[in-house]
Design a protein around this motif. Structure first.
Motif, PDB file in Angstrom:
ATOM      1  N   LYS A 234       8.638 -11.788   3.562  1.00  9.11           N
ATOM      2  CA  LYS A 234       8.060 -10.457   3.339  1.00  9.11           C
ATOM      3  C   LYS A 234       8.010 -10.089   1.863  1.00  9.11           C
ATOM      4  O   LYS A 234       7.227  -9.221   1.458  1.00  9.11           O
ATOM      5  CB  LYS A 234       8.855  -9.403   4.115  1.00  9.11           C
ATOM      6  CG  LYS A 234       8.696  -9.506   5.626  1.00  9.11           C
ATOM      7  CD  LYS A 234       9.466  -8.414   6.341  1.00  9.11           C
ATOM      8  CE  LYS A 234       9.312  -8.519   7.848  1.00  9.11           C
ATOM      9  NZ  LYS A 234      10.070  -7.453   8.562  1.00  9.11           N
ATOM     10  N   THR A 235       8.848 -10.722   1.047  1.00  6.31           N
ATOM     11  CA  THR A 235       8.871 -10.403  -0.380  1.00  6.31           C
ATOM     12  C   THR A 235       7.737 -11.073  -1.147  1.00  6.31           C
ATOM     13  O   THR A 235       7.536 -10.787  -2.333  1.00  6.31           O
ATOM     14  CB  THR A 235      10.210 -10.832  -1.022  1.00  6.31           C
ATOM     15  OG1 THR A 235      10.332 -12.272  -0.958  1.00  6.31           O
ATOM     16  CG2 THR A 235      11.392 -10.213  -0.296  1.00  6.31           C
ATOM     17  N   LEU A 236       6.997 -11.960  -0.495  1.00  8.40           N
ATOM     18  CA  LEU A 236       5.951 -12.711  -1.197  1.00  8.40           C
ATOM     19  C   LEU A 236       4.770 -11.829  -1.620  1.00  8.40           C
ATOM     20  O   LEU A 236       3.982 -12.227  -2.472  1.00  8.40           O
ATOM     21  CB  LEU A 236       5.452 -13.865  -0.325  1.00  8.40           C
ATOM     22  CG  LEU A 236       6.490 -14.953  -0.007  1.00  8.40           C
ATOM     23  CD1 LEU A 236       5.867 -16.074   0.801  1.00  8.40           C
ATOM     24  CD2 LEU A 236       7.126 -15.505  -1.281  1.00  8.40           C
ATOM     25  N   THR A 237       4.664 -10.634  -1.038  1.00 12.27           N
ATOM     26  CA  THR A 237       3.597  -9.722  -1.478  1.00 12.27           C
ATOM     27  C   THR A 237       3.782  -9.359  -2.944  1.00 12.27           C
ATOM     28  O   THR A 237       2.809  -9.190  -3.685  1.00 12.27           O
ATOM     29  CB  THR A 237       3.576  -8.438  -0.633  1.00 12.27           C
ATOM     30  OG1 THR A 237       4.877  -7.826  -0.653  1.00 12.27           O
ATOM     31  CG2 THR A 237       3.193  -8.741   0.806  1.00 12.27           C
TER      32      THR A 237
ATOM     33  N   VAL B  75       4.182  -0.619 -10.516  1.00  9.94           N
ATOM     34  CA  VAL B  75       4.057  -0.465  -9.060  1.00  9.94           C
ATOM     35  C   VAL B  75       5.076  -1.333  -8.332  1.00  9.94           C
ATOM     36  O   VAL B  75       5.751  -0.887  -7.399  1.00  9.94           O
ATOM     37  CB  VAL B  75       2.623  -0.821  -8.598  1.00  9.94           C
ATOM     38  CG1 VAL B  75       2.572  -1.019  -7.087  1.00  9.94           C
ATOM     39  CG2 VAL B  75       1.664   0.274  -8.996  1.00  9.94           C
ATOM     40  N   ILE B  76       5.209  -2.584  -8.750  1.00 12.95           N
ATOM     41  CA  ILE B  76       6.127  -3.497  -8.080  1.00 12.95           C
ATOM     42  C   ILE B  76       7.576  -3.070  -8.291  1.00 12.95           C
ATOM     43  O   ILE B  76       8.439  -3.315  -7.444  1.00 12.95           O
ATOM     44  CB  ILE B  76       5.880  -4.938  -8.544  1.00 12.95           C
ATOM     45  CG1 ILE B  76       4.496  -5.388  -8.059  1.00 12.95           C
ATOM     46  CG2 ILE B  76       6.949  -5.899  -8.024  1.00 12.95           C
ATOM     47  CD1 ILE B  76       4.097  -6.769  -8.455  1.00 12.95           C
ATOM     48  N   ASP B  77       7.847  -2.374  -9.384  1.00 12.83           N
ATOM     49  CA  ASP B  77       9.211  -1.891  -9.620  1.00 12.83           C
ATOM     50  C   ASP B  77       9.630  -0.855  -8.583  1.00 12.83           C
ATOM     51  O   ASP B  77      10.831  -0.645  -8.368  1.00 12.83           O
ATOM     52  CB  ASP B  77       9.321  -1.306 -11.033  1.00 12.83           C
ATOM     53  CG  ASP B  77      10.769  -1.059 -11.430  1.00 12.83           C
ATOM     54  OD1 ASP B  77      11.627  -1.931 -11.152  1.00 12.83           O
ATOM     55  OD2 ASP B  77      11.063   0.003 -12.005  1.00 12.83           O
ATOM     56  N   THR B  78       8.667  -0.193  -7.933  1.00 14.17           N
ATOM     57  CA  THR B  78       9.036   0.754  -6.875  1.00 14.17           C
ATOM     58  C   THR B  78       9.817   0.050  -5.772  1.00 14.17           C
ATOM     59  O   THR B  78      10.704   0.647  -5.148  1.00 14.17           O
ATOM     60  CB  THR B  78       7.795   1.436  -6.264  1.00 14.17           C
ATOM     61  OG1 THR B  78       6.921   0.446  -5.690  1.00 14.17           O
ATOM     62  CG2 THR B  78       7.025   2.227  -7.309  1.00 14.17           C
ATOM     63  N   LEU B  79       9.506  -1.223  -5.550  1.00 12.80           N
ATOM     64  CA  LEU B  79      10.212  -1.997  -4.530  1.00 12.80           C
ATOM     65  C   LEU B  79      11.667  -2.212  -4.930  1.00 12.80           C
ATOM     66  O   LEU B  79      12.576  -2.097  -4.101  1.00 12.80           O
ATOM     67  CB  LEU B  79       9.515  -3.344  -4.331  1.00 12.80           C
ATOM     68  CG  LEU B  79       9.808  -4.104  -3.029  1.00 12.80           C
ATOM     69  CD1 LEU B  79       9.328  -3.329  -1.830  1.00 12.80           C
ATOM     70  CD2 LEU B  79       9.150  -5.473  -3.062  1.00 12.80           C
TER      71      LEU B  79
ATOM     72  N   ARG C  73      13.382   0.299   6.404  1.00 14.65           N
ATOM     73  CA  ARG C  73      12.015   0.613   6.834  1.00 14.65           C
ATOM     74  C   ARG C  73      11.203   1.133   5.643  1.00 14.65           C
ATOM     75  O   ARG C  73      10.030   0.781   5.479  1.00 14.65           O
ATOM     76  CB  ARG C  73      12.046   1.653   7.951  1.00 14.65           C
ATOM     77  CG  ARG C  73      10.673   2.077   8.457  1.00 14.65           C
ATOM     78  CD  ARG C  73      10.793   2.957   9.696  1.00 14.65           C
ATOM     79  NE  ARG C  73       9.501   3.516  10.056  1.00 14.65           N
ATOM     80  CZ  ARG C  73       9.017   4.666   9.565  1.00 14.65           C
ATOM     81  NH1 ARG C  73       9.739   5.371   8.708  1.00 14.65           N
ATOM     82  NH2 ARG C  73       7.831   5.109   9.926  1.00 14.65           N
ATOM     83  N   ILE C  74      11.813   1.966   4.815  1.00 19.08           N
ATOM     84  CA  ILE C  74      11.137   2.474   3.622  1.00 19.08           C
ATOM     85  C   ILE C  74      10.805   1.331   2.676  1.00 19.08           C
ATOM     86  O   ILE C  74       9.746   1.311   2.043  1.00 19.08           O
ATOM     87  CB  ILE C  74      12.017   3.512   2.901  1.00 19.08           C
ATOM     88  CG1 ILE C  74      12.442   4.628   3.862  1.00 19.08           C
ATOM     89  CG2 ILE C  74      11.282   4.085   1.701  1.00 19.08           C
ATOM     90  CD1 ILE C  74      11.301   5.379   4.507  1.00 19.08           C
ATOM     91  N   LEU C  75      11.694   0.345   2.606  1.00 23.16           N
ATOM     92  CA  LEU C  75      11.447  -0.833   1.775  1.00 23.16           C
ATOM     93  C   LEU C  75      10.207  -1.583   2.259  1.00 23.16           C
ATOM     94  O   LEU C  75       9.365  -1.995   1.467  1.00 23.16           O
ATOM     95  CB  LEU C  75      12.669  -1.751   1.818  1.00 23.16           C
ATOM     96  CG  LEU C  75      12.722  -2.892   0.797  1.00 23.16           C
ATOM     97  CD1 LEU C  75      12.921  -2.342  -0.609  1.00 23.16           C
ATOM     98  CD2 LEU C  75      13.855  -3.843   1.139  1.00 23.16           C
ATOM     99  N   GLY C  76      10.101  -1.739   3.585  1.00 22.22           N
ATOM    100  CA  GLY C  76       8.939  -2.419   4.165  1.00 22.22           C
ATOM    101  C   GLY C  76       7.650  -1.659   3.921  1.00 22.22           C
ATOM    102  O   GLY C  76       6.608  -2.263   3.608  1.00 22.22           O
ATOM    103  N   ILE C  77       7.699  -0.331   4.035  1.00 24.42           N
ATOM    104  CA  ILE C  77       6.508   0.492   3.803  1.00 24.42           C
ATOM    105  C   ILE C  77       6.096   0.421   2.331  1.00 24.42           C
ATOM    106  O   ILE C  77       4.899   0.366   2.003  1.00 24.42           O
ATOM    107  CB  ILE C  77       6.766   1.952   4.225  1.00 24.42           C
ATOM    108  CG1 ILE C  77       7.032   2.032   5.732  1.00 24.42           C
ATOM    109  CG2 ILE C  77       5.576   2.837   3.855  1.00 24.42           C
ATOM    110  CD1 ILE C  77       7.466   3.400   6.201  1.00 24.42           C
ATOM    111  N   THR C  78       7.084   0.400   1.438  1.00 24.68           N
ATOM    112  CA  THR C  78       6.798   0.285   0.009  1.00 24.68           C
ATOM    113  C   THR C  78       6.092  -1.033  -0.300  1.00 24.68           C
ATOM    114  O   THR C  78       5.141  -1.078  -1.089  1.00 24.68           O
ATOM    115  CB  THR C  78       8.091   0.387  -0.813  1.00 24.68           C
ATOM    116  OG1 THR C  78       8.717   1.657  -0.563  1.00 24.68           O
ATOM    117  CG2 THR C  78       7.817   0.253  -2.304  1.00 24.68           C
ATOM    118  N   ALA C  79       6.552  -2.110   0.333  1.00 28.91           N
ATOM    119  CA  ALA C  79       5.910  -3.415   0.160  1.00 28.91           C
ATOM    120  C   ALA C  79       4.467  -3.370   0.654  1.00 28.91           C
ATOM    121  O   ALA C  79       3.565  -3.940   0.028  1.00 28.91           O
ATOM    122  CB  ALA C  79       6.696  -4.492   0.893  1.00 28.91           C
TER     123      ALA C  79
END
Length: 295
Positions: free
Chosen positions: A19-22, A187-191, A272-278
Protein backbone atom coordinates in the motif's frame (compact mmCIF):
# COMPACT_ATOMS: atom_id res chain seq x y z
CA UNK A 1 -3.22 -12.99 10.67
CA UNK A 2 -2.05 -15.75 12.98
CA UNK A 3 -1.89 -18.20 10.06
CA UNK A 4 0.99 -16.41 8.31
CA UNK A 5 3.76 -18.97 7.87
CA UNK A 6 7.27 -17.87 8.76
CA UNK A 7 9.27 -16.61 5.75
CA UNK A 8 6.42 -17.52 3.40
CA UNK A 9 5.59 -15.50 0.25
CA UNK A 10 2.62 -14.00 2.09
CA UNK A 11 4.90 -12.93 4.93
CA UNK A 12 7.20 -11.13 2.49
CA UNK A 13 4.27 -9.41 0.77
CA UNK A 14 3.09 -8.12 4.15
CA UNK A 15 6.61 -6.97 5.01
CA UNK A 16 6.91 -5.14 1.67
CA UNK A 17 3.81 -3.05 2.55
CA UNK A 18 2.42 -2.78 -1.01
CA UNK A 19 0.00 0.00 0.00
CA UNK A 20 2.96 2.34 0.50
CA UNK A 21 3.99 2.05 -3.16
CA UNK A 22 1.65 4.91 -4.10
CA UNK A 23 4.15 7.24 -2.43
CA UNK A 24 6.84 5.95 -4.78
CA UNK A 25 4.62 6.09 -7.88
CA UNK A 26 3.26 9.65 -7.62
CA UNK A 27 6.54 11.59 -8.08
CA UNK A 28 7.60 9.40 -11.01
CA UNK A 29 4.18 9.94 -12.61
CA UNK A 30 4.56 13.71 -12.33
CA UNK A 31 8.14 13.69 -13.63
CA UNK A 32 7.17 11.49 -16.57
CA UNK A 33 4.25 13.81 -17.34
CA UNK A 34 6.60 16.78 -17.68
CA UNK A 35 8.85 14.74 -19.95
CA UNK A 36 5.89 13.69 -22.08
CA UNK A 37 4.62 17.27 -22.29
CA UNK A 38 8.05 18.45 -23.48
CA UNK A 39 8.95 15.61 -25.83
CA UNK A 40 5.57 14.63 -27.20
CA UNK A 41 4.34 11.06 -27.59
CA UNK A 42 6.75 10.23 -30.43
CA UNK A 43 9.96 11.35 -28.70
CA UNK A 44 9.11 10.45 -25.10
CA UNK A 45 11.58 7.88 -23.76
CA UNK A 46 9.42 5.36 -21.94
CA UNK A 47 12.22 2.97 -20.90
CA UNK A 48 14.02 5.33 -18.47
CA UNK A 49 10.65 6.39 -17.02
CA UNK A 50 9.81 2.73 -16.45
CA UNK A 51 13.21 2.14 -14.84
CA UNK A 52 12.61 5.12 -12.54
CA UNK A 53 9.26 3.64 -11.50
CA UNK A 54 10.76 0.20 -10.83
CA UNK A 55 13.69 1.72 -8.95
CA UNK A 56 11.29 3.80 -6.84
CA UNK A 57 9.15 0.74 -6.05
CA UNK A 58 12.16 -1.37 -5.06
CA UNK A 59 13.65 1.41 -2.95
CA UNK A 60 10.32 1.80 -1.13
CA UNK A 61 10.23 -1.93 -0.40
CA UNK A 62 13.87 -1.81 0.70
CA UNK A 63 13.09 1.10 3.05
CA UNK A 64 10.13 -0.82 4.49
CA UNK A 65 12.27 -3.88 5.21
CA UNK A 66 15.00 -1.74 6.77
CA UNK A 67 12.40 -0.02 8.93
CA UNK A 68 10.90 -3.35 10.01
CA UNK A 69 14.31 -4.83 10.86
CA UNK A 70 15.89 -1.95 12.79
CA UNK A 71 12.73 -0.95 14.66
CA UNK A 72 12.45 -4.57 15.81
CA UNK A 73 16.06 -4.54 17.04
CA UNK A 74 15.41 -1.30 18.92
CA UNK A 75 12.25 -2.73 20.47
CA UNK A 76 10.02 -0.09 18.88
CA UNK A 77 7.52 -2.61 17.47
CA UNK A 78 6.28 -3.98 20.79
CA UNK A 79 3.08 -5.83 19.88
CA UNK A 80 1.47 -4.98 23.25
CA UNK A 81 1.58 -1.20 22.67
CA UNK A 82 1.73 -0.82 18.89
CA UNK A 83 -1.37 0.68 17.27
CA UNK A 84 -0.05 0.79 13.71
CA UNK A 85 -0.14 -2.13 11.27
CA UNK A 86 1.69 -5.23 12.43
CA UNK A 87 5.32 -5.67 11.49
CA UNK A 88 6.90 -8.82 10.11
CA UNK A 89 9.84 -9.31 12.48
CA UNK A 90 7.95 -8.48 15.66
CA UNK A 91 5.11 -10.84 14.67
CA UNK A 92 7.53 -13.64 13.77
CA UNK A 93 6.38 -13.72 10.15
CA UNK A 94 9.98 -13.28 9.02
CA UNK A 95 13.06 -14.28 10.98
CA UNK A 96 15.77 -11.72 11.71
CA UNK A 97 18.29 -13.63 9.61
CA UNK A 98 15.91 -13.86 6.65
CA UNK A 99 15.11 -10.13 6.93
CA UNK A 100 18.80 -9.26 6.77
CA UNK A 101 19.10 -11.33 3.60
CA UNK A 102 15.96 -9.70 2.20
CA UNK A 103 17.43 -6.23 2.77
CA UNK A 104 20.65 -7.22 1.00
CA UNK A 105 18.71 -8.60 -1.97
CA UNK A 106 16.36 -5.61 -2.32
CA UNK A 107 19.31 -3.22 -2.05
CA UNK A 108 21.18 -5.06 -4.82
CA UNK A 109 18.09 -5.26 -7.05
CA UNK A 110 17.48 -1.52 -6.52
CA UNK A 111 21.05 -0.78 -7.61
CA UNK A 112 20.72 -3.01 -10.66
CA UNK A 113 17.47 -1.31 -11.69
CA UNK A 114 19.03 2.13 -11.31
CA UNK A 115 22.30 1.33 -13.06
CA UNK A 116 20.92 1.46 -16.65
CA UNK A 117 19.85 5.07 -16.03
CA UNK A 118 23.50 5.97 -16.64
CA UNK A 119 22.76 5.44 -20.34
CA UNK A 120 20.08 8.14 -20.24
CA UNK A 121 21.29 10.57 -17.58
CA UNK A 122 25.07 10.15 -17.48
CA UNK A 123 27.47 9.02 -14.78
CA UNK A 124 25.98 11.47 -12.27
CA UNK A 125 23.20 8.91 -11.81
CA UNK A 126 25.62 6.83 -9.69
CA UNK A 127 25.97 9.29 -6.78
CA UNK A 128 22.23 10.00 -6.90
CA UNK A 129 21.45 6.28 -6.60
CA UNK A 130 24.06 5.85 -3.88
CA UNK A 131 22.50 8.66 -1.85
CA UNK A 132 19.06 7.05 -2.21
CA UNK A 133 20.42 3.79 -0.80
CA UNK A 134 22.36 5.53 1.96
CA UNK A 135 19.45 7.58 3.24
CA UNK A 136 17.16 4.55 2.98
CA UNK A 137 19.17 3.19 5.93
CA UNK A 138 19.88 6.49 7.69
CA UNK A 139 16.18 7.38 7.89
CA UNK A 140 15.23 4.52 10.20
CA UNK A 141 18.52 4.18 12.08
CA UNK A 142 19.28 7.85 12.77
CA UNK A 143 17.39 10.67 11.10
CA UNK A 144 13.81 9.75 12.04
CA UNK A 145 14.87 9.94 15.71
CA UNK A 146 16.02 13.52 15.13
CA UNK A 147 12.81 14.69 13.49
CA UNK A 148 14.39 14.94 10.02
CA UNK A 149 12.08 12.47 8.29
CA UNK A 150 9.99 15.25 6.76
CA UNK A 151 13.07 16.79 5.15
CA UNK A 152 14.00 13.43 3.62
CA UNK A 153 10.47 12.99 2.24
CA UNK A 154 10.68 16.41 0.56
CA UNK A 155 14.00 15.49 -1.04
CA UNK A 156 13.61 11.79 -1.88
CA UNK A 157 9.85 11.67 -2.56
CA UNK A 158 9.70 15.06 -4.24
CA UNK A 159 12.74 16.78 -5.67
CA UNK A 160 14.87 13.76 -6.60
CA UNK A 161 12.32 11.46 -8.28
CA UNK A 162 10.33 14.16 -10.10
CA UNK A 163 13.38 15.97 -11.46
CA UNK A 164 15.32 12.78 -12.18
CA UNK A 165 12.44 11.16 -14.09
CA UNK A 166 11.86 14.29 -16.17
CA UNK A 167 15.56 14.57 -16.92
CA UNK A 168 16.29 10.99 -17.98
CA UNK A 169 13.05 10.77 -19.99
CA UNK A 170 13.49 13.97 -21.98
CA UNK A 171 16.76 15.63 -20.89
CA UNK A 172 14.93 18.64 -19.46
CA UNK A 173 14.99 20.48 -16.14
CA UNK A 174 13.28 23.76 -15.35
CA UNK A 175 12.14 25.92 -12.44
CA UNK A 176 8.60 24.75 -13.17
CA UNK A 177 9.62 21.12 -12.66
CA UNK A 178 11.60 21.95 -9.51
CA UNK A 179 8.69 23.80 -7.91
CA UNK A 180 6.32 21.01 -8.88
CA UNK A 181 8.68 18.47 -7.29
CA UNK A 182 8.63 20.48 -4.05
CA UNK A 183 4.82 20.53 -4.10
CA UNK A 184 4.83 16.76 -4.68
CA UNK A 185 7.15 16.20 -1.71
CA UNK A 186 4.92 18.36 0.48
CA UNK A 187 1.85 16.31 -0.45
CA UNK A 188 3.61 13.02 0.27
CA UNK A 189 4.78 14.38 3.62
CA UNK A 190 1.13 14.40 4.73
CA UNK A 191 1.43 10.61 4.85
CA UNK A 192 4.42 10.79 7.20
CA UNK A 193 2.71 13.41 9.37
CA UNK A 194 -0.40 11.30 9.96
CA UNK A 195 1.78 8.22 10.52
CA UNK A 196 3.81 10.03 13.19
CA UNK A 197 0.63 11.61 14.60
CA UNK A 198 -0.75 8.11 15.17
CA UNK A 199 2.49 6.91 16.80
CA UNK A 200 3.28 10.05 18.79
CA UNK A 201 2.85 8.51 22.25
CA UNK A 202 4.98 5.46 21.47
CA UNK A 203 7.59 7.60 19.71
CA UNK A 204 7.82 9.92 22.71
CA UNK A 205 8.30 6.91 24.99
CA UNK A 206 11.01 5.47 22.73
CA UNK A 207 12.91 8.76 22.46
CA UNK A 208 12.00 9.18 18.81
CA UNK A 209 11.74 12.95 18.41
CA UNK A 210 9.70 13.16 15.22
CA UNK A 211 8.43 16.55 14.12
CA UNK A 212 5.00 15.64 15.52
CA UNK A 213 6.52 14.83 18.93
CA UNK A 214 8.41 18.13 18.87
CA UNK A 215 5.49 20.40 17.97
CA UNK A 216 2.61 18.55 19.65
CA UNK A 217 -0.61 17.07 18.33
CA UNK A 218 -2.54 20.33 17.73
CA UNK A 219 0.15 21.94 15.64
CA UNK A 220 0.64 18.59 13.85
CA UNK A 221 -3.01 18.66 12.82
CA UNK A 222 -2.59 22.17 11.42
CA UNK A 223 0.62 21.08 9.69
CA UNK A 224 -1.21 18.19 8.02
CA UNK A 225 -3.95 20.52 6.79
CA UNK A 226 -1.67 23.22 5.42
CA UNK A 227 0.78 20.86 3.76
CA UNK A 228 -1.96 19.64 1.41
CA UNK A 229 -3.42 23.10 0.81
CA UNK A 230 -0.07 24.83 0.21
CA UNK A 231 1.02 22.10 -2.22
CA UNK A 232 -2.23 22.54 -4.16
CA UNK A 233 -1.75 26.32 -4.32
CA UNK A 234 1.87 26.00 -5.46
CA UNK A 235 0.96 23.53 -8.20
CA UNK A 236 -2.01 25.64 -9.33
CA UNK A 237 0.23 28.71 -9.66
CA UNK A 238 2.80 26.71 -11.63
CA UNK A 239 0.19 25.44 -14.07
CA UNK A 240 -1.50 28.85 -14.41
CA UNK A 241 -4.36 27.40 -16.44
CA UNK A 242 -8.08 26.94 -15.88
CA UNK A 243 -7.46 23.19 -15.71
CA UNK A 244 -5.70 23.75 -12.37
CA UNK A 245 -9.14 24.15 -10.79
CA UNK A 246 -9.28 20.33 -10.85
CA UNK A 247 -6.96 20.49 -7.82
CA UNK A 248 -10.02 21.60 -5.83
CA UNK A 249 -11.02 17.92 -5.87
CA UNK A 250 -7.85 16.95 -4.00
CA UNK A 251 -8.09 19.94 -1.64
CA UNK A 252 -11.68 19.06 -0.74
CA UNK A 253 -10.78 15.44 -0.02
CA UNK A 254 -7.78 16.56 2.00
CA UNK A 255 -9.84 18.93 4.18
CA UNK A 256 -12.41 16.18 4.82
CA UNK A 257 -9.61 13.79 5.83
CA UNK A 258 -8.11 16.44 8.13
CA UNK A 259 -11.45 16.75 9.93
CA UNK A 260 -11.65 12.98 10.34
CA UNK A 261 -8.10 12.93 11.66
CA UNK A 262 -8.87 15.59 14.30
CA UNK A 263 -12.08 13.83 15.32
CA UNK A 264 -10.29 10.47 15.68
CA UNK A 265 -7.22 11.89 17.48
CA UNK A 266 -5.98 8.60 18.97
CA UNK A 267 -6.00 4.87 18.46
CA UNK A 268 -6.04 2.31 15.68
CA UNK A 269 -8.74 4.20 13.78
CA UNK A 270 -5.94 6.49 12.60
CA UNK A 271 -4.78 3.61 10.40
CA UNK A 272 -7.89 4.28 8.36
CA UNK A 273 -6.93 7.96 8.09
CA UNK A 274 -3.50 6.84 6.89
CA UNK A 275 -5.12 4.78 4.13
CA UNK A 276 -7.37 7.66 3.08
CA UNK A 277 -4.37 10.00 2.99
CA UNK A 278 -2.56 7.57 0.69
CA UNK A 279 -5.63 7.52 -1.57
CA UNK A 280 -5.79 11.34 -1.61
CA UNK A 281 -2.11 11.49 -2.46
CA UNK A 282 -2.59 9.16 -5.41
CA UNK A 283 -5.55 11.22 -6.63
CA UNK A 284 -3.33 14.30 -6.44
CA UNK A 285 -0.74 12.55 -8.60
CA UNK A 286 -3.32 11.57 -11.20
CA UNK A 287 -4.84 15.05 -11.34
CA UNK A 288 -1.49 16.86 -11.61
CA UNK A 289 -0.14 14.42 -14.20
CA UNK A 290 -3.25 14.77 -16.34
CA UNK A 291 -3.21 18.58 -16.14
CA UNK A 292 0.49 18.73 -17.08
CA UNK A 293 -0.02 16.54 -20.14
CA UNK A 294 -3.16 18.35 -21.29
CA UNK A 295 -2.00 21.92 -20.66
Amino acid sequence: MTNVKTNSPRAWILAARPKTLTGAAVPVMIGASYALKTSGWHEFRALPALLCMLFAFMMQIDANLVNDYFDFLKGNDDTTTRIGPRRACSEGWITVRAMRLGIIITSIVSALLGLPLILFGGWEMIPVGALCLLFCFLYTTKLSYLGLGDVLVLIFFGIVPVCLTAYVSSRILSMEILLSSIACGIVIDTLLVVNNYRDRDNDRRDGKKTLVVRIGSRLAEQLYLWLGLVASIIQAIIIADIKATALVVYATLHIATYRQMCATNHGKQLNRILGITARNMFIYGIIVSAIIILT
